[in-house]
Design a protein around this motif. Structure first.
Motif, PDB file in Angstrom:
ATOM      1  N   PRO A   1       0.817  -1.220   0.000  1.00  0.00           N
ATOM      2  CA  PRO A   1       0.000   0.000   0.000  1.00  0.00           C
ATOM      3  C   PRO A   1       0.851   1.270   0.000  1.00  0.00           C
ATOM      4  CG  PRO A   1      -0.812  -1.570   1.617  1.00  0.00           C
ATOM      5  CD  PRO A   1       0.521  -2.078   1.154  1.00  0.00           C
ATOM      6  N   GLY A   2       2.033   1.209   0.610  1.00  0.00           N
ATOM      7  CA  GLY A   2       2.912   2.372   0.607  1.00  0.00           C
ATOM      8  C   GLY A   2       3.377   2.708  -0.804  1.00  0.00           C
ATOM      9  N   VAL A   3       3.716   1.670  -1.582  1.00  0.00           N
ATOM     10  CA  VAL A   3       4.100   1.887  -2.979  1.00  0.00           C
ATOM     11  C   VAL A   3       2.916   2.482  -3.753  1.00  0.00           C
ATOM     12  CG1 VAL A   3       4.806   0.737  -5.107  1.00  0.00           C
ATOM     13  CG2 VAL A   3       5.822   0.053  -2.921  1.00  0.00           C
ATOM     14  N   ALA A   4       1.705   1.981  -3.468  1.00  0.00           N
ATOM     15  CA  ALA A   4       0.510   2.518  -4.135  1.00  0.00           C
ATOM     16  C   ALA A   4       0.311   3.992  -3.784  1.00  0.00           C
ATOM     17  CB  ALA A   4      -0.721   1.708  -3.717  1.00  0.00           C
ATOM     18  N   GLY A   5       0.557   4.353  -2.518  1.00  0.00           N
ATOM     19  CA  GLY A   5       0.435   5.750  -2.109  1.00  0.00           C
ATOM     20  C   GLY A   5       1.421   6.637  -2.856  1.00  0.00           C
ATOM     21  N   PHE A   6       2.650   6.124  -3.068  1.00  0.00           N
ATOM     22  CA  PHE A   6       3.654   6.895  -3.797  1.00  0.00           C
ATOM     23  C   PHE A   6       3.240   7.086  -5.259  1.00  0.00           C
ATOM     24  CE2 PHE A   6       7.644   6.579  -6.393  1.00  0.00           C
ATOM     25  CZ  PHE A   6       8.019   7.900  -6.246  1.00  0.00           C
ATOM     26  N   ILE A   7       2.782   5.997  -5.901  1.00  0.00           N
ATOM     27  CA  ILE A   7       2.383   6.101  -7.306  1.00  0.00           C
ATOM     28  C   ILE A   7       1.182   7.044  -7.453  1.00  0.00           C
ATOM     29  CG2 ILE A   7       1.465   4.797  -9.266  1.00  0.00           C
ATOM     30  CD1 ILE A   7       3.140   2.412  -8.344  1.00  0.00           C
ATOM     31  N   LEU A   8       0.243   6.974  -6.498  1.00  0.00           N
ATOM     32  CA  LEU A   8      -0.899   7.886  -6.537  1.00  0.00           C
ATOM     33  C   LEU A   8      -0.446   9.330  -6.399  1.00  0.00           C
ATOM     34  CD1 LEU A   8      -3.956   8.392  -6.527  1.00  0.00           C
ATOM     35  CD2 LEU A   8      -3.927   8.041  -4.052  1.00  0.00           C
ATOM     36  N   SER A   9       0.568   9.554  -5.568  1.00  0.00           N
ATOM     37  CA  SER A   9       1.033  10.930  -5.374  1.00  0.00           C
ATOM     38  C   SER A   9       1.679  11.499  -6.626  1.00  0.00           C
ATOM     39  CB  SER A   9       2.016  10.986  -4.198  1.00  0.00           C
ATOM     40  OG  SER A   9       3.231  10.340  -4.524  1.00  0.00           O
ATOM     41  N   LEU A  10       2.129  10.633  -7.566  1.00  0.00           N
ATOM     42  CA  LEU A  10       2.673  11.131  -8.835  1.00  0.00           C
ATOM     43  C   LEU A  10       1.617  11.926  -9.591  1.00  0.00           C
ATOM     44  CD1 LEU A  10       4.718   8.042 -10.109  1.00  0.00           C
ATOM     45  CD2 LEU A  10       5.635  10.229  -9.307  1.00  0.00           C
ATOM     46  N   GLY A  11       0.381  11.391  -9.594  1.00  0.00           N
ATOM     47  CA  GLY A  11      -0.708  12.107 -10.257  1.00  0.00           C
ATOM     48  C   GLY A  11      -1.056  13.387  -9.522  1.00  0.00           C
ATOM     49  N   VAL A  12      -1.021  13.311  -8.187  1.00  0.00           N
ATOM     50  CA  VAL A  12      -1.339  14.502  -7.384  1.00  0.00           C
ATOM     51  C   VAL A  12      -0.289  15.590  -7.621  1.00  0.00           C
ATOM     52  CG1 VAL A  12      -1.621  15.347  -5.018  1.00  0.00           C
ATOM     53  CG2 VAL A  12      -2.505  13.105  -5.655  1.00  0.00           C
ATOM     54  N   ALA A  13       0.952  15.160  -7.921  1.00  0.00           N
ATOM     55  CA  ALA A  13       2.052  16.116  -8.036  1.00  0.00           C
ATOM     56  C   ALA A  13       1.850  17.114  -9.172  1.00  0.00           C
ATOM     57  CB  ALA A  13       3.365  15.366  -8.228  1.00  0.00           C
ATOM     58  N   VAL A  14       1.097  16.757 -10.211  1.00  0.00           N
ATOM     59  CA  VAL A  14       0.896  17.689 -11.328  1.00  0.00           C
ATOM     60  C   VAL A  14      -0.412  18.464 -11.195  1.00  0.00           C
ATOM     61  CG1 VAL A  14       2.259  16.326 -12.924  1.00  0.00           C
ATOM     62  CG2 VAL A  14      -0.192  15.926 -12.766  1.00  0.00           C
ATOM     63  N   ASP A  15      -1.226  18.148 -10.202  1.00  0.00           N
ATOM     64  CA  ASP A  15      -2.490  18.873 -10.020  1.00  0.00           C
ATOM     65  C   ASP A  15      -2.260  20.370  -9.859  1.00  0.00           C
ATOM     66  OD1 ASP A  15      -3.955  16.635 -10.293  1.00  0.00           O
ATOM     67  OD2 ASP A  15      -4.517  16.422  -8.180  1.00  0.00           O
TER      68      ASP A  15
END
Length: 451
Positions: A333-347
């Motif tokens: 789940p931690g890896v999933a949180g990091f990958i999800l934050s990639l999308g958040v990073a360009v918001d």
């Protein structure tokens, strides 16, 4: 103004160099004086396997167990687990009467369980030679400390030994070896223990002193001389400890007894869910996702999108370096949180660039459009990221309180990602946009801004 922008670029350059050094796999780790910390990615229980143990207060439901007792028990368990040399163990309260222990990469499951569960009650008793000769190996003795008198009441013939002192007066404990290769346990006493031990050994030179662990005699040394200095050694009667036995005993003595008796409610050996091959494939998936986002930003926002891509690379570099510095134990789940934050990073970049396009359409210069774009987008960026961080804090608290460690890992990596993305979007992207867009003549063509 120009000096301030140059300073920002210098700060960004320093941060990138430091982050790159941390992420570099061959870095020697962090060493500042006596402080040392290896810099590496730590994998959690589901990525490398190990042992998961759920401990529960071994008391009737009607017996009250205070939060202070459970917190103290958790601390003692954590110290014992650290004594096993386990990498990044997780020990946390799970409700009001349970403690969850996760031991990634643990090899000797039986030893780990025994170390976690042992009460480690150490007693020094007044023992005669006649008593010592009549004690069978592994026999449990009755003392006047704790529940012993109650047990003795049902058996009038049972001798009750007097407890001179308990392990509460121990300051430290370790393992040593003499010139003949014999292994023994050493420990030091605090001022109260030093006085008690000194008085007893002075009055009983030539006699015995019994050393009990969990009511079982582990040693009965002869008192050759008064021990008034507070440094004491334990040797096995009639032989020597093995190194494993000595280490185990030292851990038990060092961290004392539990304030609440615990039983193992559940013990599970966990295999690596992903394994090396699947972990590598997850990394490839994350890289493809990163490239897809970069391609989208470049095609849709063109020149500002390319700047956002540079900021996104800086974001990934800083985030991974923080994972190694803190360090964050990476679970699935931690890896999933990091990958999800990639999308958040360009918001944040999307909000800024849309405001910039509106300003350019209104006839403002590029410099004015950049400043206005950041100024107008900031309240939305602040509120959206703040709400995400609040959600992460709630998830982290939930994971810490109720033992949902997977949720805890997800919230931690997502919160770190959101925090770093705010920095890269507001600070890094802004610092790069000015020198790149303002000094290029071709950027006067608004098609470079997707207008």
């Amino acid at each position: 103004m120009r000096q301030r922008r140059l300073s920002r670029l210098i700060i960004i350059g320093i941060i990138i160099l430091l982050a790159a050094w941390v992420v570099w796999p061959q870095n020697p780790g962090l060493r500042i004086g006596s402080f040392e910390q290896p810099l590496r990615l730590v994998r959690g229980l589901d990525l490398q396997g190990g042992l998961q143990v759920l401990l529960e207060a071994d008391l009737p439901d009607e017996t009250e167990v205070t939060s202070e007792q459970m917190a103290t028990a958790r601390t003692i368990i954590e110290k014992r687990v650290n004594g096993l040399g386990v990498t990044e163990p997780l020990v946390q309260l799970a409700g009001s009467r349970r403690i969850l222990v996760e031991l990634p990469g643990i090899g000797d499951t039986q030893q780990a369980v025994e170390t976690i569960q042992e009460t480690g009650l150490l007693e020094f008793i007044d023992l005669t030679r006649e008593d010592a000769a009549g004690i069978l190996p592994e026999a449990k003795l009755v003392t006047d400390f704790g529940t012993a008198p109650v047990a003795a009441a049902g058996d009038p013939e049972q001798k009750v030994f007097h407890t001179i002192m308990t392990g509460a007066q121990l300051k430290n404990a370790g393992v040593s070896q003499d010139q003949t290769g014999g292994i023994y346990v050493v420990f030091g006493l605090d001022d109260q223990g030093k006085e008690i031990f000194g008085t007893f050994t002075t009055e009983n030179v030539g006699g015995l002193i019994g050393i009990l662990l969990d009511k079982r005699l582990i040693s009965a040394p002869v008192i050759d001389e008064p021990i008034t200095g507070g440094d004491v050694s334990i040797r096995r009667t009639g032989g020597s400890f093995s190194i494993d036995e000595a280490n185990q005993l030292a851990i038990q003595l060092r961290y004392g007894s539990l304030p609440v008796p615990l039983r193992i409610a559940e013990s599970t050996a966990v295999g690596p869910t992903l394994g090396e091959d699947s972990l590598r494939k997850s990394g490839i998936a994350g890289l493809i996702g990163l490239l897809a986002i970069m391609a989208y930003m470049a095609l849709y926002y063109r020149l500002p999108g390319l700047v956002a891509d540079l900021a996104l690379l800086v974001y990934a570099l800083i985030t991974v370096s923080l994972f190694k510095i803190i360090p964050v134990t990476l679970t699935l789940p931690g890896v999933a949180g990091f990958i999800l934050s990639l999308g958040v990073a360009v918001d944040a970049n999307v909000l800024i660039f849309e405001r910039m396009k509106e300003e350019l359409r209104g006839g403002r210069t590029i410099e004015q459009a950049i400043e206005q774009g950041f100024s107008r987008a900031w309240p939305s960026i602040r509120d959206s990221n703040l709400s995400t961080l609040i959600t992460c804090a709630i998830l982290f608290w939930f994971g810490s309180t109720f033992g949902a460690s997977l949720v805890k890992g997800f919230s931690l990596t997502l919160a770190l990602g959101v925090s770093v993305s705010m920095f890269t979007a507001i600070f890094v992207t802004r610092a790069l946009l000015h020198p790149i867009l303002e000094r290029s003549a071709f950027t006067r063509d608004k098609r470079w801004f997707a207008i």
